[in-house]
Design a protein around this motif. Structure first.
Motif, PDB file in Angstrom:
ATOM      1  N   THR A  59       0.820  -1.218   0.000  1.00  0.00           N
ATOM      2  CA  THR A  59       0.000   0.000   0.000  1.00  0.00           C
ATOM      3  C   THR A  59       0.852   1.266   0.000  1.00  0.00           C
ATOM      4  O   THR A  59       0.315   2.367   0.019  1.00  0.00           O
ATOM      5  CB  THR A  59      -0.942   0.012   1.218  1.00  0.00           C
ATOM      6  N   GLY A  60       2.172   1.103   0.032  1.00  0.00           N
ATOM      7  CA  GLY A  60       3.059   2.249  -0.086  1.00  0.00           C
ATOM      8  C   GLY A  60       3.483   2.866   1.232  1.00  0.00           C
ATOM      9  O   GLY A  60       4.306   3.784   1.256  1.00  0.00           O
ATOM     10  N   ASP A  61       2.935   2.374   2.343  1.00  0.00           N
ATOM     11  CA  ASP A  61       3.280   2.928   3.653  1.00  0.00           C
ATOM     12  C   ASP A  61       3.915   1.876   4.556  1.00  0.00           C
ATOM     13  O   ASP A  61       3.913   2.002   5.779  1.00  0.00           O
ATOM     14  CB  ASP A  61       2.027   3.506   4.319  1.00  0.00           C
ATOM     15  N   GLY A  62       4.437   0.830   3.935  1.00  0.00           N
ATOM     16  CA  GLY A  62       5.038  -0.260   4.702  1.00  0.00           C
ATOM     17  C   GLY A  62       4.084  -1.403   4.970  1.00  0.00           C
ATOM     18  O   GLY A  62       4.506  -2.478   5.391  1.00  0.00           O
ATOM     19  N   LEU A  63       2.782  -1.170   4.743  1.00  0.00           N
ATOM     20  CA  LEU A  63       1.763  -2.187   4.985  1.00  0.00           C
ATOM     21  C   LEU A  63       1.256  -2.768   3.663  1.00  0.00           C
ATOM     22  O   LEU A  63       1.674  -2.357   2.583  1.00  0.00           O
ATOM     23  CB  LEU A  63       0.614  -1.599   5.807  1.00  0.00           C
ATOM     24  N   TYR A  64       0.310  -3.724   3.779  1.00  0.00           N
ATOM     25  CA  TYR A  64      -0.170  -4.469   2.623  1.00  0.00           C
ATOM     26  C   TYR A  64      -1.661  -4.747   2.785  1.00  0.00           C
ATOM     27  O   TYR A  64      -2.128  -5.020   3.894  1.00  0.00           O
ATOM     28  CB  TYR A  64       0.589  -5.801   2.495  1.00  0.00           C
ATOM     29  N   SER A 115      -6.681  -8.393   1.260  1.00  0.00           N
ATOM     30  CA  SER A 115      -7.394  -9.159   0.236  1.00  0.00           C
ATOM     31  C   SER A 115      -7.661  -8.295  -0.991  1.00  0.00           C
ATOM     32  O   SER A 115      -8.014  -7.114  -0.868  1.00  0.00           O
ATOM     33  CB  SER A 115      -8.720  -9.673   0.813  1.00  0.00           C
ATOM     34  N   LEU A 116      -7.493  -8.900  -2.166  1.00  0.00           N
ATOM     35  CA  LEU A 116      -7.764  -8.230  -3.440  1.00  0.00           C
ATOM     36  C   LEU A 116      -8.591  -9.160  -4.317  1.00  0.00           C
ATOM     37  O   LEU A 116      -8.630 -10.369  -4.102  1.00  0.00           O
ATOM     38  CB  LEU A 116      -6.451  -7.877  -4.146  1.00  0.00           C
ATOM     39  N   ASP A 117      -9.249  -8.590  -5.310  1.00  0.00           N
ATOM     40  CA  ASP A 117     -10.045  -9.410  -6.211  1.00  0.00           C
ATOM     41  C   ASP A 117      -9.135 -10.207  -7.136  1.00  0.00           C
ATOM     42  O   ASP A 117      -7.920  -9.978  -7.195  1.00  0.00           O
ATOM     43  CB  ASP A 117     -11.006  -8.537  -7.028  1.00  0.00           C
ATOM     44  N   ARG A 118      -9.726 -11.110  -7.899  1.00  0.00           N
ATOM     45  CA  ARG A 118      -8.910 -11.967  -8.764  1.00  0.00           C
ATOM     46  C   ARG A 118      -8.018 -11.158  -9.698  1.00  0.00           C
ATOM     47  O   ARG A 118      -6.869 -11.519  -9.934  1.00  0.00           O
ATOM     48  CB  ARG A 118      -9.812 -12.898  -9.582  1.00  0.00           C
ATOM     49  N   ASP A 119      -8.552 -10.042 -10.212  1.00  0.00           N
ATOM     50  CA  ASP A 119      -7.783  -9.230 -11.163  1.00  0.00           C
ATOM     51  C   ASP A 119      -6.956  -8.147 -10.469  1.00  0.00           C
ATOM     52  O   ASP A 119      -6.504  -7.202 -11.090  1.00  0.00           O
ATOM     53  CB  ASP A 119      -8.712  -8.606 -12.204  1.00  0.00           C
ATOM     54  N   TRP A 120      -6.803  -8.274  -9.146  1.00  0.00           N
ATOM     55  CA  TRP A 120      -6.009  -7.378  -8.311  1.00  0.00           C
ATOM     56  C   TRP A 120      -6.697  -6.041  -8.042  1.00  0.00           C
ATOM     57  O   TRP A 120      -6.070  -5.140  -7.489  1.00  0.00           O
ATOM     58  CB  TRP A 120      -4.610  -7.128  -8.901  1.00  0.00           C
ATOM     59  N   SER A 169      -9.191  -3.492  -6.001  1.00  0.00           N
ATOM     60  CA  SER A 169      -9.361  -3.348  -4.556  1.00  0.00           C
ATOM     61  C   SER A 169     -10.700  -3.899  -4.079  1.00  0.00           C
ATOM     62  O   SER A 169     -11.723  -3.767  -4.754  1.00  0.00           O
ATOM     63  CB  SER A 169      -9.266  -1.869  -4.177  1.00  0.00           C
ATOM     64  N   LEU A 170     -10.681  -4.513  -2.899  1.00  0.00           N
ATOM     65  CA  LEU A 170     -11.906  -4.937  -2.214  1.00  0.00           C
ATOM     66  C   LEU A 170     -12.128  -4.100  -0.961  1.00  0.00           C
ATOM     67  O   LEU A 170     -13.051  -4.366  -0.191  1.00  0.00           O
ATOM     68  CB  LEU A 170     -11.816  -6.422  -1.845  1.00  0.00           C
ATOM     69  N   GLY A 171     -11.260  -3.114  -0.751  1.00  0.00           N
ATOM     70  CA  GLY A 171     -11.399  -2.235   0.409  1.00  0.00           C
ATOM     71  C   GLY A 171     -11.061  -2.880   1.728  1.00  0.00           C
ATOM     72  O   GLY A 171     -11.478  -2.406   2.784  1.00  0.00           O
ATOM     73  N   SER A 172     -10.280  -3.957   1.695  1.00  0.00           N
ATOM     74  CA  SER A 172      -9.985  -4.690   2.936  1.00  0.00           C
ATOM     75  C   SER A 172      -9.052  -3.904   3.851  1.00  0.00           C
ATOM     76  O   SER A 172      -9.172  -3.963   5.074  1.00  0.00           O
ATOM     77  CB  SER A 172      -9.344  -6.042   2.613  1.00  0.00           C
TER      78      SER A 172
END
Length: 377
Positions: free
Chosen positions: A161-166, A169-174, A176-179
């Motif tokens: 996510t660009g801030d050291g975190l990740y 969960s993401l959708d099949r096509d990558w 965002s699912l807003g997790s």
């Protein structure tokens, strides 16, 4: 229990551990070489019942396949046919779960092997990275390192996510699912990074691991008690889990890179508080979930074998812990292990509440026992 000196407790602890390890190698591991193995699918069943029959398969998860890959990779040279089983699990990981169209790995396939839950989750990818690092260390095959590198690349390019975190969960096509980030997948990513760094030098991974732990300290550590929350601090309905506290503590304390970090200092500071609220002083049982807002009131008092194993492993790195290590290993043997395998859960009253045996649990026992081997050495 009165204090026991290391010299006095060592023979008893060594004998007890030998018994527990023999149970693991003689009872638990064979469950997944025999009745727990679906030879047609070349995958472990999700769980066995108390009579060692597979529960009717609804799905197979990539994460469960990866945990078993770690298990059998760790047993290469110790258990007959472990290398062959690890090779079969590695092939199945690619055959059943790899997404040829979008990259990465599916969460699960159905009972026939068709893609089921096609989302991409960090927890799964962290375990694939973790398992492949251990497996590559044993076999040094280029294809294994290629998958290892692919998992690393996907984590860095898709989940970060660009801030050291990740993202969790993401959708099949990558998409965002807003997790957003969640504690448990991030912990297993840290574990996977440490596994990789134990088998090869990687400056980018080292930097990512330090940045991850820095961000965890900032976003997940409760400033009052220094416990690590399950969701970011600004989340609604947050809580903490003693088992995860102990698991994080072990990872940080066992790493020269992370020991002395702010996150390590927080988990060190919170250890006694977590024990006080999260461990039953009479039985040694670890409670599942504690409520943040009620100063640690029990939110779920279920006693899970994995949390027990993580507490025991953490104790092996605590100073002057000999008596408690012995006590907790006794508790694990007496309350969680039995002649046919193990009890997955007990309820708040100590009664067995789950008799099925999931294929994912031997990973926790294997890592716990590895910690005990190092401790006794």
């Amino acid at each position: 229990m009165p204090p026991v000196s290391r010299s006095a407790s060592q023979p008893e602890l060594t004998a007890l551990f030998a018994s527990v390890q023999q149970h693991f190698l003689g009872v638990i591991v064979p469950l997944w070489q025999g009745p727990g193995w679906n030879a047609e699918m070349a995958l472990p069943y999700e769980a066995l019942d108390a009579e060692h029959n597979p529960l009717p398969p609804q799905r197979y998860r990539a994460m469960a396949c990866a945990r078993q890959l770690y298990l059998f990779a760790s047993l290469i040279g110790q258990v007959p046919a472990a290398e062959e089983r690890a090779a079969a699990l590695f092939r199945s990981l690619q055959r059943h779960f790899h997404d040829a169209e979008h990259g990465g790995w599916f969460y699960s396939v159905d009972a026939q092997g068709a893609p089921l839950d096609q989302r991409k989750d960090l927890y799964t990818h962290a375990f694939i990275l973790f398992a492949c690092a251990h497996y590559w260390d044993k076999v040094r095959e280029p294809l294994v390192e290629s998958v290892l590198n692919a998992a690393l690349e996907v984590v860095a390019r898709r989940f970060a996510t660009g801030d050291g975190l990740y993202d969790a969960s993401l959708d099949r096509d990558w998409s965002s699912l807003g997790s957003g980030p969640l504690q448990n997948p991030l912990m297993h990513l840290a574990e996977a990074f440490l596994a990789l760094l134990s088998v090869r030098e990687d400056i980018a991974v080292e930097r990512a691991l330090v940045e991850l732990c820095t961000a965890m300290q900032k976003r997940f550590i409760d400033p009052q008690h220094s416990v690590l929350m399950e969701k970011p601090l600004d989340s609604v309905d947050n809580w903490f889990e003693p088992g995860h506290q102990f698991e994080w503590y072990f990872l940080l304390e066992s790493s020269e890179l992370l020991r002395g970090s702010k996150l390590h200092a927080s988990l060190e500071h919170a250890f006694a508080f977590t024990e006080q609220l999260g461990v039953d002083q009479e039985t040694g049982a670890v409670r599942a979930m504690l409520d943040f807002k009620s100063d640690g009131g029990s939110r779920d008092a279920t006693q899970r074998i994995w949390a027990q194993a993580e507490y025991l492993r953490a104790l092996t790195l605590r100073p002057d812990s000999e008596a408690e290590v012995l006590r907790q290993l006794q508790a694990l043997q007496q309350r969680s292990l039995h002649a046919g395998g193990w009890y997955e859960c007990r309820d708040e009253h100590g009664e067995v509440s789950r008799r099925d045996m999931p294929s994912t649990t031997p990973y926790h026992l294997a890592t716990c026992y590895r910690g005990l081997v190092d401790y006794l050495r």
